[in-house]
Enzyme design. Structure first.
Site, PDB file in Angstrom:
ATOM      1  N   GLY A  58       0.763  -1.149  -0.099  1.00  0.00           N
ATOM      2  CA  GLY A  58       0.014  -0.020  -0.064  1.00  0.00           C
ATOM      3  C   GLY A  58       0.990   1.267   0.030  1.00  0.00           C
ATOM      4  O   GLY A  58       1.833   1.026  -0.517  1.00  0.00           O
ATOM      5  N   SER A  59       0.380   2.238   0.756  1.00  0.00           N
ATOM      6  CA  SER A  59       1.142   3.645   0.665  1.00  0.00           C
ATOM      7  C   SER A  59       2.427   3.667   1.369  1.00  0.00           C
ATOM      8  O   SER A  59       3.068   4.583   0.991  1.00  0.00           O
ATOM      9  CB  SER A  59       0.217   4.657   1.087  1.00  0.00           C
ATOM     10  OG  SER A  59      -1.014   4.799   0.075  1.00  0.00           O
ATOM     11  N   THR A  60       2.714   2.593   2.082  1.00  0.00           N
ATOM     12  CA  THR A  60       4.038   2.815   2.799  1.00  0.00           C
ATOM     13  C   THR A  60       5.133   2.681   1.718  1.00  0.00           C
ATOM     14  O   THR A  60       6.195   3.056   2.057  1.00  0.00           O
ATOM     15  CB  THR A  60       4.284   1.456   3.717  1.00  0.00           C
ATOM     16  OG1 THR A  60       4.057   0.288   3.098  1.00  0.00           O
ATOM     17  CG2 THR A  60       3.356   1.445   4.931  1.00  0.00           C
ATOM     18  N   LYS A  90       5.327   4.290  -0.917  1.00  0.00           N
ATOM     19  CA  LYS A  90       5.578   5.676  -1.215  1.00  0.00           C
ATOM     20  C   LYS A  90       6.763   6.261  -0.792  1.00  0.00           C
ATOM     21  O   LYS A  90       7.622   7.064  -1.525  1.00  0.00           O
ATOM     22  CB  LYS A  90       4.392   6.491  -1.110  1.00  0.00           C
ATOM     23  CG  LYS A  90       3.180   6.203  -1.874  1.00  0.00           C
ATOM     24  CD  LYS A  90       1.919   7.448  -1.631  1.00  0.00           C
ATOM     25  CE  LYS A  90       0.567   6.838  -2.316  1.00  0.00           C
ATOM     26  NZ  LYS A  90      -0.375   7.284  -1.837  1.00  0.00           N
TER      27      LYS A  90
END
Lengths: 421, 463
Positions: free
Chosen positions: B208-210, B212
């Site tokens: 997921g966004s981790t 990024k």
């Protein structure tokens, strides 16, 4: 070296060897590997008397033969006895008897009346006997451990190929000494291109065929390799032509490839060698157990009697080296390899000093035979080469092998005695 | 003829040397591997004779030891399922797992290292009666805290010391109790929640966004100027006809704000501009798609080469086909905390012999430089912004600046996985954490508070 010094060197070495045997038995006892030391000590005493007796006989006959090779072989035999005592104590009496018989035949050849040169004369007779022996194995042989290379003689089983190896080397020495000029100049020029003549390539093809027959009918990969390797080395020594070695290796590769595609058991062997880890509990079991044993030994080993080499099937014959490597570690294993190297070094020295062509070829051939056999089995159990079931000279359990190796040693002694090595 | 003999002798000796060389390789360099191989029965037979050494935590608390009870030997694990994934088990019938497997020969006192430095002290002659102890970097009180905080939920928590790679806690839930394994074996194996799987090192999840953090590292390494740019985010992005929603991140955003509010629009767009080769290369530098060296079995992170613009955009925001372990994410986060240098994760600090002497001590090992110090500093600032004024505000701690990144990973098995990765204090970090809660919902709401408590516990203990 003067006569006195030669045999005194031998005596000094035997003192060490007999002490080693005693210490070996003591450490097995200390490790609880043997419960009762009476039988082992009796056998050790018999072995010590045999060695000392052989040594005294050599001294009495004022033999000038090499003082190193007998003690070196004796050291290996003692290591073998200790390992058999540790691995299969039931067989130690038999092995001791075989050892004593081996030393007796050794002394007969080494210090007997005849000069080895008489062997040069009757080559066709005994090569015929040798081939007959092999043929009888193929026809009436029994299969042990996958190879049909044993003759059952009621009380004991006998492996003729061990003896035939030596007969073949004697024959080749005589034959090559007689014909080496032909082989050396064996090329003809066709329109400027060098083409080997039939005379040149003929013996190569015959030996190749002979090895293939062994391989196909006896399934004895190891013996085939040893025969062919010793032959190539000898023909090279006689002629100095690398082309023999190269074309020999090419022929062997072709033969090996043919066998690989024709015979299932060869495919299995090669696949086990390439990746035994795929089938740890099945076909790869034996070699994996060998690698476990060797690896678990580490640098120093577990100590005699303190490892678990019995997890390897057939440990006392083909895999005795792995057991030794587990319990004495890399240090002990390399020490044993060095003993082989020393024996081989002395063997080649004897060949170099032999005055006559036959003697030189014979000593070099016998030494090569021993070297290749050692390399094949040591390389096999450490998985450097595909495994072929042959014995580790002087160490493995087995009468035919032990006696044949002492015959080989006796011949080397005989050659060295004539030439004051 | 004599010259030929010398040549043959040379060949023979060369062949013998080859054998000696290979034998040395087997008996020195491969010795540990062969001795510890699960199919090698030597250690098992030694097991009967020897008192297996203890496994201790960094404060000396016993995590595993062998005791005699009514004349029979028994292995006890005082912390049970809290540490089962780390200690592993040892069973006559089912073999060994975890550290019990990885350090079996050490615990049985069979290692060359444990015989001391004296060349002649051949301790291996005669079996030892008592094995060596191993001391872990784990703090079992932090471990217990994290285990309790996960509650009934499935997931993992990993905490490491960024400067050394020492693992301070590694929780996998549901756990299993290594004691009485024979009685529970069938249930453990049949259980659909796979308690025997160490989720922290072997569980593969979409990050997921981790992720990024990684995408941002790639972008900042390639083009530092981007820090001065602004983006007009519409709250969604359409790539190749597919619409990805992004409703909380609308309006004019700087790079740092885009990171703090986790803008899919900005990071998918910049990720596509960065390109697949660069994204894979930065992932490789963070050891995400490589197998991390570790004492316990690890899964290798999977980042398939994106074969369309849509997939590249999805990968850049941590969705799509990529799967990573919590250990992957905590080590990458720790690399940011450690000025861009990624360390090898390690569980064992010391080995003690029977007399209590230290016979081996961990030497921290640098794996690689993931990003340079400047990029690491920018990433840190952006991650502090996440906790101060972004999606990760629930990880904030009074008086301690925390850097972090949340993730809410869509997955085909129901509710999204809740992620949080972070470290603290932002300057001279002492701990990096990764938290994942399977189907736990929003990362900022569910995972961040657990990370906060773990960070607090570690820092408070260090004083």
């Amino acid at each position: 070296m003067s006569l006195g010094i030669i045999r005194r060197v031998e005596k000094g070495l035997f003192t060490i060897i007999i002490t080693f045997l005693g210490l070996g038995i003591a450490s097995l006892f200390a490790a609880d590997s043997i419960k009762d030391v009476r039988l082992p000590l009796t056998l050790a005493l018999l072995v010590a008397i045999t060695f000392i007796g052989a040594h005294v006989l050599l001294e009495k006959r004022k033999s000038t033969a090499d003082p190193y090779i007998f003690p070196l072989a004796a050291m290996m035999s003692v290591i073998g006895l200790i390992m058999i005592l540790r691995l299969s104590p039931d067989l130690v009496v038999r092995q001791t008897i075989w050892l004593m018989a081996g030393v007796a035949i050794f002394i007969l050849i080494a210090a007997g009346l005849r000069d080895y040169r008489f062997l040069e004369e009757y080559k066709y007779i005994y090569i015929f006997c040798g081939l007959l022996l092999l043929l009888s194995t193929i026809l009436f042989g029994t299969t042990v451990g996958g190879a049909r290379s044993w003759l059952n003689l009621g009380y004991f089983k006998f492996q003729p190929s061990e003896l035939v190896k030596i007969i073949l080397v004697i024959f080749l020495s005589s034959y090559l000494e007689e014909k080496k000029e032909i082989f050396t100049q064996g090329t003809r020029s066709f329109f400027g291109i060098q083409v080997p003549s039939l005379q040149y390539i003929g013996p190569l093809l015959i030996m190749w065929g002979f090895s293939l027959v062994l391989l196909i009918f006896q399934k004895d990969l190891g013996a085939a390799l040893i025969f062919f390797g010793a032959f190539l080395a000898m023909i090279f020594i006689a002629t100095g032509r690398w082309s023999y070695i190269f074309s020999g290796i090419l022929l062997f590769a072709i033969g090996a490839l043919l066998c690989y595609f024709l015979f299932y058991h060869v495919q299995v062997r090669v696949n086990i060698w390439l990746n035994p880890w795929n089938d740890i509990e099945g076909k790869g079991y034996q070699i994996i157990q060998s690698l476990f044993a060797i690896g678990s030994g580490g640098l120093y080993g577990t100590g005699l009697g303190l490892g678990h080499p019995k997890l390897i099937p057939a440990v006392h014959t083909d895999f005795v080296f792995s057991a030794w490597a587990e319990e004495t570690g890399l240090l002990g294993a390399v020490a044993l390899i060095i003993i082989y190297c020393l024996l081989i070094y002395r063997g080649f020295t004897i060949a170099l000093k032999a005055g006559d062509g036959f003697g030189t070829l014979l000593a070099a051939g016998l030494t090569t035979l021993l070297a290749i056999q050692t390399l094949v089995i040591v390389g096999g159990v450490i998985k450097l080469f595909p495994l072929t079931g042959v014995t580790l000279p002087f160490v493995s359990y087995g009468g035919s092998s032990l006696v044949s190796n002492y015959i080989l040693l006796g011949l080397l002694m005989n050659i060295s005695a004539k030439n004051g090595a | 003829m004599n010259k030929n003999i010398v040549k043959i002798a040379g060949l023979v000796i060369a062949a013998f040397l080859l054998n000696i060389g290979y034998l040395t390789y087997l008996q020195v360099f491969k010795a540990d591997e062969l001795l510890n191989h699960p199919r090698n029965r030597r250690l098992q037979s030694l097991e009967e004779k020897v008192y297996r050494g203890r496994i201790l935590d960094s404060k000396g608390r016993v995590l595993a030891e062998t005791i005699t009870e009514n004349g029979t030997k028994r292995r006890t694990y005082p912390y049970g399922e809290v540490l089962g994934n780390i200690t592993g088990y040892v069973s006559k019938r089912y073999g060994r797992a975890g550290l019990e497997a990885a350090y079996s020969s050490t615990l049985l006192g069979f290692d060359v290292e444990s015989t001391g430095t004296d060349f002649w002290s051949l301790k291996k002659v005669g079996s030892p009666e008592q094995g060596n102890d191993i001391v872990l970097s784990i703090d079992s009180s932090v471990q217990q805290l994290a285990y309790r905080l996960l509650g009934q939920r499935k997931g993992a928590v990993v905490a490491v010391e960024p400067s050394t790679g020492r693992v301070l806690a590694m929780v996998s839930k549901p756990g299993f109790n290594p004691e009485n394994l024979e009685l529970q074996w069938e249930n453990l194996n049949k259980n659909p929640e796979s308690p025997l799987l160490n989720r922290a090192a072997q569980g593969l999840y979409p990050p997921g966004s981790t992720f990024k953090v990684i995408t941002a590292a790639g972008i900042l390494t390639k083009n530092p100027e981007i820090l001065n740019d602004s983006f007009e985010a519409p709250g969604y992005i359409v790539i190749e006809g597919r619409r990805i929603n992004d409703s909380q991140a609308k309006g004019l955003l700087s790079f740092k704000r885009a990171f703090a509010v986790s803008s899919n629009y900005v990071f998918a767009k910049l990720g596509i501009e960065l390109g697949a080769p660069e994204l894979l290369e930065i992932s490789r530098k963070f050891w995400l798609n490589r197998k991390l060296p570790f004492e316990l079995p690890v899964s290798e992170g999977r980042i398939p080469n994106p074969n369309s613009k849509l997939e590249l955009g999805e990968t850049a925001i941590g969705q799509g086909r990529l799967l990573l372990t919590p250990l992957n994410m905590v080590m990458a986060t720790a690399a940011v905390a450690n000025n861009g240098v990624i360390m090898a994760p390690r569980l064992v600090d010391e080995i003690h012999n029977t007399e209590g002497e230290v016979v081996w001590r961990l030497k921290p090992e640098e794996l690689s430089v993931a990003v340079d110090g400047t990029v690491a500093a920018w990433l840190r600032e952006s991650m502090v912004e996440v906790v101060d004024r972004g999606t990760g505000s629930k990880a904030a701690i009074y008086n301690i600046p925390v850097a972090g990144k949340t993730g809410t990973a869509e997955n085909p098995h129901g509710a999204p996985h809740a992620w949080f990765v972070g470290f603290a204090p932002a300057v001279n970090p002492q701990v990096a954490v990764a938290v994942i809660i399977e189907n736990g919902g929003t990362g900022g709401r569910e995972a961040a508070p657990i990370a906060r408590e773990v960070i607090k516990a570690v820092i408070r203990k260090k004083g």
